[in-house]
Design a protein around this motif. Structure first.
Motif, PDB file in Angstrom:
ATOM      1  N   PRO A 100       0.488  -1.278  -0.064  1.00 53.96           N
ATOM      2  CA  PRO A 100      -0.237   0.300   0.055  1.00 53.96           C
ATOM      3  C   PRO A 100       0.841   1.374   0.098  1.00 53.96           C
ATOM      4  O   PRO A 100       0.556   2.266  -0.616  1.00 53.96           O
ATOM      5  CB  PRO A 100      -0.967  -0.138   1.231  1.00 53.96           C
ATOM      6  CG  PRO A 100      -0.932  -1.633   1.537  1.00 53.96           C
ATOM      7  CD  PRO A 100       0.428  -2.338   1.128  1.00 53.96           C
ATOM      8  N   PRO A 159      -3.042   4.666   0.383  1.00 52.23           N
ATOM      9  CA  PRO A 159      -4.401   3.935   0.715  1.00 52.23           C
ATOM     10  C   PRO A 159      -4.312   3.484   2.179  1.00 52.23           C
ATOM     11  O   PRO A 159      -3.160   2.679   2.432  1.00 52.23           O
ATOM     12  CB  PRO A 159      -4.806   3.209  -0.328  1.00 52.23           C
ATOM     13  CG  PRO A 159      -3.762   2.663  -1.156  1.00 52.23           C
ATOM     14  CD  PRO A 159      -2.818   4.070  -0.952  1.00 52.23           C
ATOM     15  N   ALA A 216      -4.842   0.711   3.983  1.00 52.98           N
ATOM     16  CA  ALA A 216      -5.322  -0.749   3.656  1.00 52.98           C
ATOM     17  C   ALA A 216      -4.681  -1.857   4.649  1.00 52.98           C
ATOM     18  O   ALA A 216      -3.553  -1.580   5.057  1.00 52.98           O
ATOM     19  CB  ALA A 216      -5.031  -1.081   2.432  1.00 52.98           C
ATOM     20  N   ARG A 243      -9.828  -2.705  -0.234  1.00 50.69           N
ATOM     21  CA  ARG A 243      -9.605  -1.747   1.004  1.00 50.69           C
ATOM     22  C   ARG A 243      -8.640  -2.640   1.940  1.00 50.69           C
ATOM     23  O   ARG A 243      -7.743  -2.258   2.475  1.00 50.69           O
ATOM     24  CB  ARG A 243     -11.074  -1.396   1.518  1.00 50.69           C
ATOM     25  CG  ARG A 243     -10.722  -0.180   2.484  1.00 50.69           C
ATOM     26  CD  ARG A 243      -9.894   1.085   1.974  1.00 50.69           C
ATOM     27  NE  ARG A 243     -10.459   1.591   0.738  1.00 50.69           N
ATOM     28  CZ  ARG A 243     -11.462   2.661   0.700  1.00 50.69           C
ATOM     29  NH1 ARG A 243     -11.915   3.083   2.086  1.00 50.69           N
ATOM     30  NH2 ARG A 243     -11.800   3.193  -0.182  1.00 50.69           N
ATOM     31  N   GLY A 287      -5.275  -2.013  -1.057  1.00 56.44           N
ATOM     32  CA  GLY A 287      -4.921  -0.692  -1.484  1.00 56.44           C
ATOM     33  C   GLY A 287      -4.852  -0.510  -3.148  1.00 56.44           C
ATOM     34  O   GLY A 287      -4.969   0.567  -3.694  1.00 56.44           O
TER      35      GLY A 287
END
Ligand code: GDP
Ligand code: MG
Length: 600
Positions: free
Chosen positions: A3, A184, A186, A214, A254
């Motif tokens: 990520p 992100p 994640a 996610r 991510g």
């Protein structure tokens, strides 16, 4: 790619400010596409989009970029550029952590810039302002920068100025994305959780979903569940858009990628839905709401025998566009047909064009309407999507109120048009809330307007009264009570349900007379006299008539050439095909419906 080395971002801009051009440049810069000119605007896939130069359907592309010795996976998530698709815009933004706010510095901030900015701001994204089109002689970098500072309170000290067309300054965009857009958040070890933010129909594999992962990861063969429908699917293929579908062994936390699930129709792919692994439910992403239709219109085959054919065409088209709602309806005048629901008028126009291509016979499209609510004294409410079903008496014993949908509109234009814009909004029952100067010469006004008022000629008027210098955008704001009445058009004293419409009482007499006049100009004379009357809540307000003609088509031929006579008869037959016989033998051409769409 862990990520930390993924960035999910979008580009938001007013139409024509250069979003697609910049996307192309970034894909070239990272070697994702070649500089070949045939690759222009890879993100605008649909034909209508290319033709109209607008993005209707969001497209997404991944690229790999080396920054300070490390490879980064950059996912460019495109958003539809038009307000009709605002729910899809907000869901695609939910799949990003940051966005490039692109502003044409010849035009400055426009209404869609403002609407898109607030949507991104509302999603908590980091926003990178970038000025575009600095190569043009009209470019005013200073002034546009100040507009951005005053309107959005953004820091403009490191703002990039670029030309997406020539490439000047574009190299500075990706480093800013890596530095300013957060990676992100994640969790690779948590159970799989994915956000469905786009989908389309592929004739070979069925529905393709775009999913932002996610948490956890996803592999071929995994079984996942839609939180919204509860349906379980097996992942048959997955990968990244590079920029076309490129299979990978997995999609990791991510990342953003495509997933094929064997879904049969995009109706099962609800934008904003959450996927989780079978038997491992997770908390769904917030804010899920199915796209709402706000514009409805009837769609009928010109020839009743083509009903099934029309239905098949609609079925094929809605496979790919689940945001069009289709319900059967019957009209006394037009027979069996459908009521179609659209997100807005652009969506309606795009769909109608596609239908025209898909279905080679003539259709009759009735004038668009917004959904109205009738509230009864007993507290019940009913939504009316077809004007024919609207009550047409002044004092209905059971009705407490009528409600209409309203929008919050944003208008931006040069100050000299202030008077003209206030007139325009006033004439469309607008309520001014606020106006500010975004620089010395440009005004931003906020109005509440009934949605029905912006359905037809509002936008054209806005453009023509300001020589194209005004921009407009809106968001829905719910329902307000309104004094609404129904207009019926009567042909030879018989009301034609497909020509009924709902308007505000203050406009009723004017619209009724206007419609009757317009119909008169497009209708053919027949063997008998035709009267056209318009009634407002059953009170006749005007009458037009069309005098009869004697059906003596061959008389013109002076008894001469027989083939000429035959041709004339053929032409008469062909002309007949495009007519629909309604009330009492009166024939309406397709044009009659078209002319009534041109607004009040
Ligand atoms: P979008 O609607 O935001 O996707 O805009 P497009 O990328 O389709 O661009 C709209 C028009 O502006 C096209 O004709 C582009 O060639 C042109 N354009 C985009 N960027 C620039 C630029 O930096 N300089 C100039 N001169 N034209 C540009
Ligand atoms: Mg574009």
């Amino acid at each position: 790619f862990p990520p930390e080395r993924v960035r999910n971002f979008s580009i938001i801009a007013h139409i024509d400010h250069g979003k697609s051009t910049l996307a192309d440049r970034l894909l070239e810069l990272t070697g994702t596409i070649s500089k070949d000119s045939s690759n222009k605007q890879v993100l605008d896939k649909l034909k209508v989009e290319r033709e109209r130069g607008i993005t209707v359907k969001a497209q997404t592309a991944s690229m790999i970029y080396n920054y300070k010795g490390e490879d980064y996976l950059l996912n460019l998530i495109d958003t539809p550029g038009h307000v009709d698709f605002s729910y899809e815009v907000s869901r695609s933004l939910a799949a990003c952590q940051g966005t490039v706010l692109l502003v044409d510095c010849c035009q400055g901030i426009q209404a869609q810039t403002v609407a898109n900015f607030f949507m991104a701001f509302g999603e908590g994204l980091s926003i990178i302002p970038v000025l575009n089109k600095i190569d043009l002689p009209g470019a005013d970098i200073e002034k546009t920068a100040r507009q951005i500072e005053t309107t959005f309170e953004l820091d403009i000290s490191n703002m990039l100025s670029i030309s997406a067309k020539t490439g000047i300054g574009v190299a500075g965009v990706l480093p800013q994305i890596i530095e300013q857009v957060p990676a992100p958040t994640a969790d690779a070890t948590a159970p799989f959780r994915g956000l469905l933010f786009d989908s389309w129909y592929d004739q070979y594999v069925g529905v393709v979903c775009l999913v932002a992962i996610r948490d956890g990861n996803l592999r071929k063969g995994d079984r996942i569940v839609s939180a919204h429908t509860g349906n379980t699917y097996e992942v048959t293929d997955l990968g990244i858009m590079f920029p076309h579908q490129t299979a990978t062994t997995s999609l990791e936390a991510g990342q953003v990628g495509y997933v094929v699930l064997g879904m049969k129709t995009t109706r099962d792919a609800h934008i904003g839905d959450t996927f989780y692994r079978e038997h491992h439910p997770v908390a769904a992403f917030p804010g899920f709401e199915p796209a709402k239709s706000m514009v409805f219109a009837g769609c009928y085959p010109m020839d009743a025998a083509d009903y099934t054919k029309l239905q098949e065409a609609l079925d094929r088209l809605t496979l790919n566009d689940a945001s069009v709602s289709v319900a059967r309806e019957a009209s006394v005048a037009l027979g069996q047909g459908f009521r179609l629901g659209f997100l807005g008028t652009l969506h309606m126009d795009v769909f109608r064009e596609r239908l025209q291509e898909e279905y080679d016979s003539t259709v009759i499209n009735t004038a668009p309407t917004v959904p109205y609510i009738v509230r009864y004294h007993n507290g019940e409410e009913k939504t009316i999507r077809n004007p024919a079903q609207f009550p047409d008496v002044d004092q209905h014993p059971h009705v407490a109120a009528f409600l209409e949908p309203t929008v919050a509109g944003t208008l931006i234009f040069p100050a000299e048009y202030l008077g003209a814009m206030m007139d325009l909004c006033g004439a469309h029952r607008g309520l001014l809330h606020d106006y500010t100067y975004i620089d010395e010469r440009r005004v931003m006004m906020k109005y509440t307007l009934p949605m029905s008022e912006i359905l037809t000629d509002f936008y054209d008027q806005l453009k023509s009264r300001t020589s194209g210098y005004a921009s407009f955008d809106y968001e829905e704001t719910g329902y307000e009570p309104a004094d609404l009445v129904k207009i019926n058009i009567l042909l030879n004293a018989k009301p034609v349900d497909a020509l009924a419409t709902i308007v505000h009482r203050s406009h009723a007499d004017r619209v009724a007379k206007d419609w009757a006049k317009r119909l008169k100009t497009v209708m053919n004379r027949q063997l008998f006299e035709i009267t056209i009357q318009a009634a407002v809540n059953n009170r006749i307000v005007c009458r037009e008539s069309i005098s009869p003609v004697r059906k003596d088509v061959t008389a013109k031929c002076y008894g001469g050439d027989i083939t000429r006579k035959m041709k004339l008869l053929d032409r008469q037959k062909a002309g007949k095909k495009k007519l629909k016989t309604v009330a009492g033998g009166v024939q309406l051409p397709q044009e009659a419906f078209l002319t009534l769409m041109k607004g009040h």
